[in-house]
Design a protein around this motif. Structure first.
Motif, mmCIF file in Angstrom:
data_model
loop_
_atom_site.group_PDB
_atom_site.id
_atom_site.type_symbol
_atom_site.label_atom_id
_atom_site.label_comp_id
_atom_site.label_asym_id
_atom_site.label_seq_id
_atom_site.Cartn_x
_atom_site.Cartn_y
_atom_site.Cartn_z
ATOM 1 N N ILE A 46 -56.403 -18.728 36.889
ATOM 2 C CA ILE A 46 -56.683 -18.951 38.310
ATOM 3 C C ILE A 46 -58.117 -18.554 38.639
ATOM 4 O O ILE A 46 -58.837 -19.277 39.335
ATOM 5 C CB ILE A 46 -55.676 -18.175 39.180
ATOM 6 N N TYR A 108 -40.681 -17.295 45.753
ATOM 7 C CA TYR A 108 -41.726 -17.442 46.766
ATOM 8 C C TYR A 108 -42.211 -16.076 47.257
ATOM 9 O O TYR A 108 -41.404 -15.149 47.426
ATOM 10 C CB TYR A 108 -41.217 -18.254 47.950
ATOM 11 N N PHE A 129 -49.144 -22.102 35.635
ATOM 12 C CA PHE A 129 -50.165 -22.431 36.633
ATOM 13 C C PHE A 129 -49.685 -23.555 37.548
ATOM 14 O O PHE A 129 -49.785 -23.463 38.782
ATOM 15 C CB PHE A 129 -51.464 -22.840 35.920
ATOM 16 N N GLN A 130 -49.156 -24.643 36.964
ATOM 17 C CA GLN A 130 -48.711 -25.778 37.767
ATOM 18 C C GLN A 130 -47.511 -25.418 38.634
ATOM 19 O O GLN A 130 -47.360 -25.919 39.761
ATOM 20 C CB GLN A 130 -48.375 -26.970 36.869
ATOM 21 N N LYS A 132 -46.977 -22.400 39.920
ATOM 22 C CA LYS A 132 -47.553 -21.653 41.037
ATOM 23 C C LYS A 132 -48.229 -22.593 42.038
ATOM 24 O O LYS A 132 -48.141 -22.384 43.263
ATOM 25 C CB LYS A 132 -48.570 -20.627 40.514
ATOM 26 N N TRP A 133 -48.907 -23.619 41.530
ATOM 27 C CA TRP A 133 -49.582 -24.593 42.406
ATOM 28 C C TRP A 133 -48.551 -25.274 43.314
ATOM 29 O O TRP A 133 -48.734 -25.353 44.533
ATOM 30 C CB TRP A 133 -50.316 -25.624 41.557
ATOM 31 N N SER A 134 -47.468 -25.769 42.714
ATOM 32 C CA SER A 134 -46.429 -26.459 43.497
ATOM 33 C C SER A 134 -45.807 -25.532 44.538
ATOM 34 O O SER A 134 -45.582 -25.924 45.690
ATOM 35 C CB SER A 134 -45.333 -26.995 42.573
ATOM 36 N N ALA A 136 -47.134 -22.832 45.910
ATOM 37 C CA ALA A 136 -48.101 -22.522 46.966
ATOM 38 C C ALA A 136 -48.153 -23.654 47.985
ATOM 39 O O ALA A 136 -48.225 -23.424 49.201
ATOM 40 C CB ALA A 136 -49.480 -22.270 46.363
ATOM 41 N N GLU A 137 -48.116 -24.898 47.506
ATOM 42 C CA GLU A 137 -48.076 -26.042 48.430
ATOM 43 C C GLU A 137 -46.798 -26.018 49.256
ATOM 44 O O GLU A 137 -46.828 -26.284 50.468
ATOM 45 C CB GLU A 137 -48.185 -27.345 47.653
ATOM 46 N N LEU A 151 -55.834 -20.498 46.071
ATOM 47 C CA LEU A 151 -55.761 -19.793 44.790
ATOM 48 C C LEU A 151 -55.211 -18.383 44.969
ATOM 49 O O LEU A 151 -54.458 -17.891 44.123
ATOM 50 C CB LEU A 151 -57.140 -19.760 44.127
ATOM 51 N N MET A 154 -51.517 -18.731 45.248
ATOM 52 C CA MET A 154 -50.935 -18.955 43.919
ATOM 53 C C MET A 154 -50.771 -17.646 43.165
ATOM 54 O O MET A 154 -49.732 -17.403 42.534
ATOM 55 C CB MET A 154 -51.838 -19.896 43.105
ATOM 56 N N ASP A 155 -51.779 -16.816 43.223
ATOM 57 C CA ASP A 155 -51.775 -15.576 42.446
ATOM 58 C C ASP A 155 -50.670 -14.630 42.896
ATOM 59 O O ASP A 155 -50.223 -13.780 42.120
ATOM 60 C CB ASP A 155 -53.139 -14.899 42.575
#
Length: 215
Positions: A46, A108, A129-130, A132-134, A136-137, A151, A154-155
């Motif tokens: 990240i 979450y 990573f992906q 976490k990306w999903s 976060a969205e 970011l 995400m973290d």
């Protein structure tokens, strides 16, 4: 022992004057990562994405939008690049290379409970990573609006499991169903086919036959 090659980060970048290469007004720009990643150090990935994003946007500006020869000085060119970079939005990041599907789950950070889904990734680290990306969205963060904040969001998300799952059980069942239906339609029969039909029906799967299975 030779060091592993550095991953290549691929950024999806949006700008009103970009061509529609990877979506509306969106292009891809690749940048060599600064380090390798594993699933236990995704925070490093990240932070690397955070650092490389600026370079990717500047490269995109110089490649697509700002003509060096149109400026009388280096400083004027770089000032214009900086202005254009501020207009860009990062909408996605992935690692270049052959990918496979992963089953992933997480929790979450906003108290929204558990999550389970599939992502495409080139490695365990990218799968996390992906995921976490999903998530976060899903929590309402938007990388195009505030990439730094995204970011950070995400973290703060915990991924609890990840495993390659190129084919699910339901997909296996559907493939077997189609195979059985085609075999019966072709007039084939036998104990193995009868057993497959019985097991599919026992699992509640409806079969459609063009003709009655052979006894």
């Amino acid at each position: 022992m030779a060091n592993a090659p550095l991953p290549v980060l691929t950024f999806l970048i949006e700008h009103p004057r970009f061509p529609d290469l990877k979506g509306p007004n969106t292009i891809e720009m690749q940048v060599d990562a600064n380090k390798t990643y594993d699933a236990y150090s995704v925070s490093d990935m990240i932070e690397d994405v955070r650092e490389c994003a600026g370079f990717a946007r500047r490269r995109a500006a110089g490649t697509y939008l700002v003509d060096y020869d149109s400026f009388g000085s280096e400083s004027a060119y770089l000032n214009r690049v900086d202005e254009v970079v501020e207009e860009m939005k990062v909408t996605g990041v992935y690692i270049a290379g052959p990918s496979k599907r992963y089953a992933v789950s997480g929790i979450y950070s906003d108290g929204g409970g558990d999550w389970y889904d599939w992502v495409e990734a080139t490695s365990d680290a990218e799968a996390v990573f992906q995921a976490k990306w999903s998530m976060a969205e899903n929590q309402g963060s938007d990388p195009a609006e505030d990439f730094e904040y995204f970011l950070d969001a995400m973290d703060g998300i915990e991924i609890t499991s990840y495993a390659p799952e190129p084919v699910t059980k339901d997909e296996y069942k559907d493939a077997i169903r189609k195979l059985v239906e085609e075999a019966v339609a072709a007039g084939h029969g036998g104990p193995a086919l009868d057993e497959a039909i019985e097991k599919l029906k026992a699992d509640g799967i409806e079969l459609e036959f063009a003709q009655t299975p052979s006894p």
